[in-house]
Design a protein around this motif. Structure first.
Motif, PDB file in Angstrom:
ATOM      1  N   GLY A 155      58.140  31.191  14.554  1.00  0.00           N
ATOM      2  CA  GLY A 155      58.013  29.604  14.517  1.00  0.00           C
ATOM      3  C   GLY A 155      59.383  29.141  14.616  1.00  0.00           C
ATOM      4  O   GLY A 155      60.578  29.767  14.401  1.00  0.00           O
ATOM      5  N   ASN A 156      59.678  27.741  14.989  1.00  0.00           N
ATOM      6  CA  ASN A 156      60.977  27.095  15.040  1.00  0.00           C
ATOM      7  C   ASN A 156      61.344  26.784  13.476  1.00  0.00           C
ATOM      8  O   ASN A 156      60.494  26.600  12.724  1.00  0.00           O
ATOM      9  N   ASP A 197      58.874  23.664  11.786  1.00  0.00           N
ATOM     10  CA  ASP A 197      57.529  24.273  11.764  1.00  0.00           C
ATOM     11  C   ASP A 197      57.345  25.538  10.378  1.00  0.00           C
ATOM     12  O   ASP A 197      56.596  25.355   9.542  1.00  0.00           O
ATOM     13  N   THR A 198      58.515  26.212  10.344  1.00  0.00           N
ATOM     14  CA  THR A 198      58.700  27.323   9.314  1.00  0.00           C
ATOM     15  C   THR A 198      58.890  26.400   8.117  1.00  0.00           C
ATOM     16  O   THR A 198      58.149  27.023   7.337  1.00  0.00           O
ATOM     17  N   VAL A 231      57.917  23.286   6.966  1.00  0.00           N
ATOM     18  CA  VAL A 231      56.773  22.847   6.847  1.00  0.00           C
ATOM     19  C   VAL A 231      55.631  23.673   6.254  1.00  0.00           C
ATOM     20  O   VAL A 231      54.928  23.361   5.115  1.00  0.00           O
ATOM     21  N   CYS A 232      55.411  24.934   7.090  1.00  0.00           N
ATOM     22  CA  CYS A 232      54.534  25.887   6.514  1.00  0.00           C
ATOM     23  C   CYS A 232      54.802  26.362   5.064  1.00  0.00           C
ATOM     24  O   CYS A 232      53.737  26.310   4.244  1.00  0.00           O
ATOM     25  N   ARG A 286      56.850  16.536   7.208  1.00  0.00           N
ATOM     26  CA  ARG A 286      57.470  16.879   8.506  1.00  0.00           C
ATOM     27  C   ARG A 286      58.543  15.919   8.736  1.00  0.00           C
ATOM     28  O   ARG A 286      59.621  16.261   9.473  1.00  0.00           O
TER      29      ARG A 286
END
Length: 207
Positions: free
Chosen positions: A82-83, A86-87, A89-90, A190
């Protein structure tokens, strides 16, 4: 003999933690009593107060344990390719999912950890947990920095604190009713992280 006593002590603590979590999730913080927790944990009320001085302490004890599991699982299940946005946020969405199980309890927990003036037995444990998470997050950001996703002059320690502060502000907005759950753990998180990351991009990639 001392080893046996310690095992018995830890077993009672485990039962109290599990009983507290079960009752808080089932009934909520306000409706749950220390007497109910003691009964479910199969310990006397006097014994219970050797482990937690009041109901807030029990809430801290219960959440600290669940957060420890949440943090371990969140890092373990991060997408390997993941970028950075995204990482992140996850990772932080894991906390929102935990708190969504019972927002009333989460509201009390956050207030006690962040604002409680009087010393709760497990508040220091919670603060140490946040510090350890920050160190793990800094290590994760270092990995992205080595891949060129973050500028080499970015302090990953300060960046870690910044991301946690943004998350915490959005968490409080949700718990106070200013944002819906979906808005908070989705677009708000995000957008805040994306804006922060813009100032951390390598020079040639800044827009």
């Amino acid at each position: 003999m001392s080893g046996l006593r310690e095992r018995n002590k830890q077993e009672k603590l485990r039962r109290i933690q599990q009983a507290a979590w079960h009752l808080f999730m089932q009934q909520g913080f306000e409706a749950t009593t220390t007497r109910q927790v003691a009964a479910l944990a199969q310990v006397g009320s006097g014994t219970l107060f050797l482990y937690a001085k009041d109901k807030q302490d029990l809430l801290l004890l219960a959440y600290n344990e669940m957060l420890e599991e949440t943090i371990e699982q969140a890092f373990r299940l991060l997408p390997p390719e993941g970028n950075v946005l995204d990482t992140l946020v996850c990772l932080f969405q894991s906390f929102f999912r935990l708190y969504q199980q019972h927002p009333e309890n989460a509201r009390v927990y956050v207030q006690v950890v962040a604002l409680q003036a009087q010393a709760q037995r497990y508040r220091e444990q919670a603060l140490q947990q946040i510090e350890r998470f920050g160190q793990q997050l800094a290590e994760l950001l270092t990995q992205f920095q080595h891949k060129g996703a973050l500028a080499p002059d970015v302090s990953v320690e300060q960046a870690s604190k910044n991301f946690f502060a943004l998350y915490f502000a959005i968490l409080c907005q949700w718990l106070s009713g200013q944002l819906s759950f979906e808005e908070a753990q989705g677009a708000a998180l995000r957008q805040a992280f994306a804006l922060q990351l813009r100032g951390m991009e390598p020079q040639g990639e800044k827009r």
